[in-house]
Write a protein that holds these residues in place. Structure first.
Motif, PDB file in Angstrom:
ATOM      1  N   LYS A 185       0.840  -1.202   0.000  1.00 32.50           N
ATOM      2  CA  LYS A 185       0.000   0.000   0.000  1.00 32.50           C
ATOM      3  C   LYS A 185       0.877   1.255   0.000  1.00 32.50           C
ATOM      4  CE  LYS A 185      -3.693   2.223   2.604  1.00 32.50           C
ATOM      5  NZ  LYS A 185      -4.552   2.177   3.771  1.00 32.50           N
ATOM      6  N   LEU A 186       1.938   1.249   0.786  1.00 33.13           N
ATOM      7  CA  LEU A 186       2.829   2.400   0.853  1.00 33.13           C
ATOM      8  C   LEU A 186       3.623   2.569  -0.447  1.00 33.13           C
ATOM      9  CD1 LEU A 186       3.958   2.005   4.550  1.00 33.13           C
ATOM     10  CD2 LEU A 186       2.665   3.949   3.605  1.00 33.13           C
ATOM     11  N   ARG A 187       4.017   1.472  -1.076  1.00 33.49           N
ATOM     12  CA  ARG A 187       4.691   1.555  -2.374  1.00 33.49           C
ATOM     13  C   ARG A 187       3.762   2.159  -3.414  1.00 33.49           C
ATOM     14  NH1 ARG A 187       4.556  -3.006  -5.465  1.00 33.49           N
ATOM     15  NH2 ARG A 187       2.368  -2.501  -5.199  1.00 33.49           N
ATOM     16  N   ASN A 188       2.508   1.724  -3.414  1.00 32.03           N
ATOM     17  CA  ASN A 188       1.524   2.287  -4.346  1.00 32.03           C
ATOM     18  C   ASN A 188       1.356   3.791  -4.121  1.00 32.03           C
ATOM     19  OD1 ASN A 188       1.155  -0.247  -5.403  1.00 32.03           O
ATOM     20  ND2 ASN A 188      -0.743  -0.645  -4.296  1.00 32.03           N
ATOM     21  N   TYR A 189       1.314   4.193  -2.859  1.00 29.03           N
ATOM     22  CA  TYR A 189       1.230   5.615  -2.535  1.00 29.03           C
ATOM     23  C   TYR A 189       2.468   6.345  -3.064  1.00 29.03           C
ATOM     24  CZ  TYR A 189       1.309   9.990  -0.011  1.00 29.03           C
ATOM     25  OH  TYR A 189       1.386  11.329   0.296  1.00 29.03           O
ATOM     26  N   MET A 190       3.641   5.763  -2.875  1.00 31.11           N
ATOM     27  CA  MET A 190       4.881   6.394  -3.324  1.00 31.11           C
ATOM     28  C   MET A 190       4.887   6.583  -4.836  1.00 31.11           C
ATOM     29  SD  MET A 190       8.812   5.252  -2.596  1.00 31.11           S
ATOM     30  CE  MET A 190       9.733   6.522  -1.747  1.00 31.11           C
ATOM     31  N   LYS A 191       4.438   5.578  -5.558  1.00 28.89           N
ATOM     32  CA  LYS A 191       4.359   5.680  -7.023  1.00 28.89           C
ATOM     33  C   LYS A 191       3.423   6.814  -7.433  1.00 28.89           C
ATOM     34  CE  LYS A 191       4.160   2.009  -9.636  1.00 28.89           C
ATOM     35  NZ  LYS A 191       5.101   1.268 -10.424  1.00 28.89           N
ATOM     36  N   ALA A 192       2.259   6.865  -6.832  1.00 27.44           N
ATOM     37  CA  ALA A 192       1.284   7.908  -7.164  1.00 27.44           C
ATOM     38  C   ALA A 192       1.809   9.288  -6.776  1.00 27.44           C
ATOM     39  CB  ALA A 192      -0.046   7.622  -6.460  1.00 27.44           C
TER      40      ALA A 192
END
Length: 123
Positions: free
Chosen positions: A35-42
């Motif tokens: 979830k945090l990786r997805n946030y970082m990408k966005a």
């Protein structure tokens, strides 16, 4: 022969390894790394960091007990992170400004997690 030009100014590898529940070392995925990786990408996209910055998933980086863990190349700086605010600070301070977020950095020989701190807490 010289090294080729870098493809990315920063290449971030976020561990998303998932070990079985109860594993003695834990896993980054069990601590919310996907979830945090997805946030970082966005967030990197929102900040206009693409196409010079790449955020990737990685298999086990062998630091799950300290995680979630990520490493940023070409510098080879390792971080642990727990919140979106940690991600924002890493992106702004390390990726954009070229500095380091010392409170979140992992030392090469570190085997125990640091005590939890927040951005406004003294380290």
């Amino acid at each position: 022969m010289s090294d080729p030009k870098l493809v990315y100014s920063s290449h971030v590898f976020c561990c998303t390894n998932l070990r079985p529940e109860g594993h003695r070392r834990g896993s980054c995925a069990a601590r919310g790394s996907e979830k945090l990786r997805n946030y970082m990408k966005a967030r990197a996209k929102e900040l206009g960091l693409e196409p010079n910055v790449r955020i990737n998933s990685a298999g086990c980086l062998e630091r799950c007990e300290l995680g979630p863990a990520l490493v940023i190349y070409p510098e080879g700086v390792w971080y642990t992170y727990q919140t979106q605010e940690d991600i924002d600070e890493i992106l702004q301070t390390h990726v954009v400004e070229g500095d380091r977020v010392e409170r979140l950095m992992l030392a090469p020989d570190q085997t125990e997690p640091r005590p939890t701190t927040t951005a406004s807490s003294p380290a």
